[in-house]
Design an enzyme around this catalytic site. Structure first.
Site, PDB file in Angstrom:
ATOM      1  N   HIS A   1      95.797  25.833  29.130  1.00 58.98           N
ATOM      2  CA  HIS A   1      95.922  26.550  27.863  1.00 58.98           C
ATOM      3  C   HIS A   1      97.048  27.575  27.860  1.00 58.98           C
ATOM      4  O   HIS A   1      97.090  28.444  26.995  1.00 58.98           O
ATOM      5  CB  HIS A   1      94.576  27.210  27.502  1.00 58.98           C
ATOM      6  CG  HIS A   1      93.497  26.204  27.212  1.00 58.98           C
ATOM      7  ND1 HIS A   1      92.160  26.529  27.142  1.00 58.98           N
ATOM      8  CD2 HIS A   1      93.573  24.875  26.974  1.00 58.98           C
ATOM      9  CE1 HIS A   1      91.461  25.427  26.872  1.00 58.98           C
ATOM     10  NE2 HIS A   1      92.291  24.417  26.773  1.00 58.98           N
TER      11      HIS A   1
ATOM     12  N   CYS B   1     109.844  31.176  22.266  1.00 57.21           N
ATOM     13  CA  CYS B   1     110.513  31.410  20.988  1.00 57.21           C
ATOM     14  C   CYS B   1     110.161  30.288  20.008  1.00 57.21           C
ATOM     15  O   CYS B   1     110.209  29.112  20.357  1.00 57.21           O
ATOM     16  CB  CYS B   1     112.019  31.471  21.209  1.00 57.21           C
ATOM     17  SG  CYS B   1     112.954  31.531  19.658  1.00 57.21           S
TER      18      CYS B   1
ATOM     19  N   ASN C   1      77.488  27.703  37.060  1.00 58.29           N
ATOM     20  CA  ASN C   1      77.398  28.391  35.765  1.00 58.29           C
ATOM     21  C   ASN C   1      76.012  29.024  35.661  1.00 58.29           C
ATOM     22  O   ASN C   1      75.020  28.359  35.939  1.00 58.29           O
ATOM     23  CB  ASN C   1      77.612  27.374  34.619  1.00 58.29           C
ATOM     24  CG  ASN C   1      77.967  28.045  33.293  1.00 58.29           C
ATOM     25  OD1 ASN C   1      77.279  28.970  32.865  1.00 58.29           O
ATOM     26  ND2 ASN C   1      79.016  27.570  32.658  1.00 58.29           N
TER      27      ASN C   1
END
Ligand code: NAD
Ligand code: ZN
Length: 240
Positions: free
Chosen positions: A120, A128, A214
């Protein structure tokens, strides 16, 4: 835990996918939950091109606040565990190691990990809009917002926003690592955001063992070879 240690000792090719949960104990909030809100905006309302085109100042203010928050924290034992796995394997010239992350905070790099696929993007890199030039950018403030490139174009964070495609090369390398590994760890991700969420299943279908870390059950938990209801740092401490 014993089973995970045995799997790790026997693994030749290792791949790890991390999400926001691994940085939670460093003090970087995950998106889900009350801490994910900022000035009453949800991340989806800020981290997208529509928002940037409408109000680039607002979007940049959000990123500058996140950058300040991340600058103030340190990688934790779980980040360090993964950089040690990589270094150990490199030194022993045994097997290979790929770290795939959905995080943009750069904490894996600060912990010493080298071979990182950042699905990501990275909050410490800008791009730019006009000429696509990328630059490492540690700034926490700018004389004007949005910042400008030397070409005059508007500069944005080099982050994959909601509604945008992942870099095909990074995605392909992640896919290859998932397909080619014999042990895959998925740490601190809710396994909801595609295509990253497919990677544990790709690994499983290719015959790898998949270990999930988790504290909450996820959509993937039932399919995992081993699913440990643990926080990332707790896992790192248990690994010794
Ligand atoms: P998420 O917010 O959807 O899920 C976080 C997961 O981490 C949850 O399943 C939660 O149960 C788990 N978790 C919470 N605390 C944990 C802990 N101490 N140890 C282990 N796991 C823990 O995050 P996501 O699935 O990564 O997806 C959201 C997207 O938002 C990401 O893809 C990322 O790009 C972005 N994001 C990045 C950061 C960052 O860079 N640190 C932070 C927030 C969001
Ligand atoms: Zn430019």
């Amino acid at each position: 835990m014993e089973r995970v240690k045995r799997l790790l000792a026997g693994a030749r090719r290792l791949a790890v996918l991390t999400g926001a949960g691994i940085s939670a104990e460093s003090g970087v909030p995950t998106f889900r939950g009350p801490q994910g809100l900022w000035r009453n905006y949800r991340p989806e309302e800020i981290a997208c091109m529509e928002a940037f085109l409408r109000d680039p100042v607002l979007v940049w203010e959000w990123y500058l606040e996140r950058k300040k928050g991340i600058r103030a924290v340190e990688p934790n034992k779980a980040h360090h565990l993964l950089s040690r796995w990589e270094a150990d394997r490199r030194e022993a010239e045994r097997g290979d190691f790929t770290l795939i992350t959905q995080n943009v905070d750069g904490l894996h790099g600060r912990a010493g990990s080298k071979n990182i696929l950042e699905l990501h993007g990275n909050i410490w890199v800008t791009r730019c809009l006009a000429c696509e030039r990328q630059a490492r950018d540690e700034s926490l403030s700018y004389p004007e917002l949005p910042p400008r490139c030397s070409c005059g174009g508007q500069v944005r964070p080099h982050i994959v926003w909601f509604g945008e495609m992942l870099d095909p090369e990074v995605l392909q390398a992640s896919w290859d690592a998932a397909e080619g590994c014999d042990l895959f760890f998925v740490i601190g991700t809710s396994a909801l955001v595609y295509p990253a969420a497919s990677l544990p299943r790709v690994a499983l279908e290719a015959g790898a063992a998949v270990v999930e870390i988790n504290p909450e059950p996820t959509a993937f938990s039932d399919a995992a070879t081993v699913s440990l209801r643990m926080k990332a740092v707790e896992f790192a401490e248990a690994m010794g």
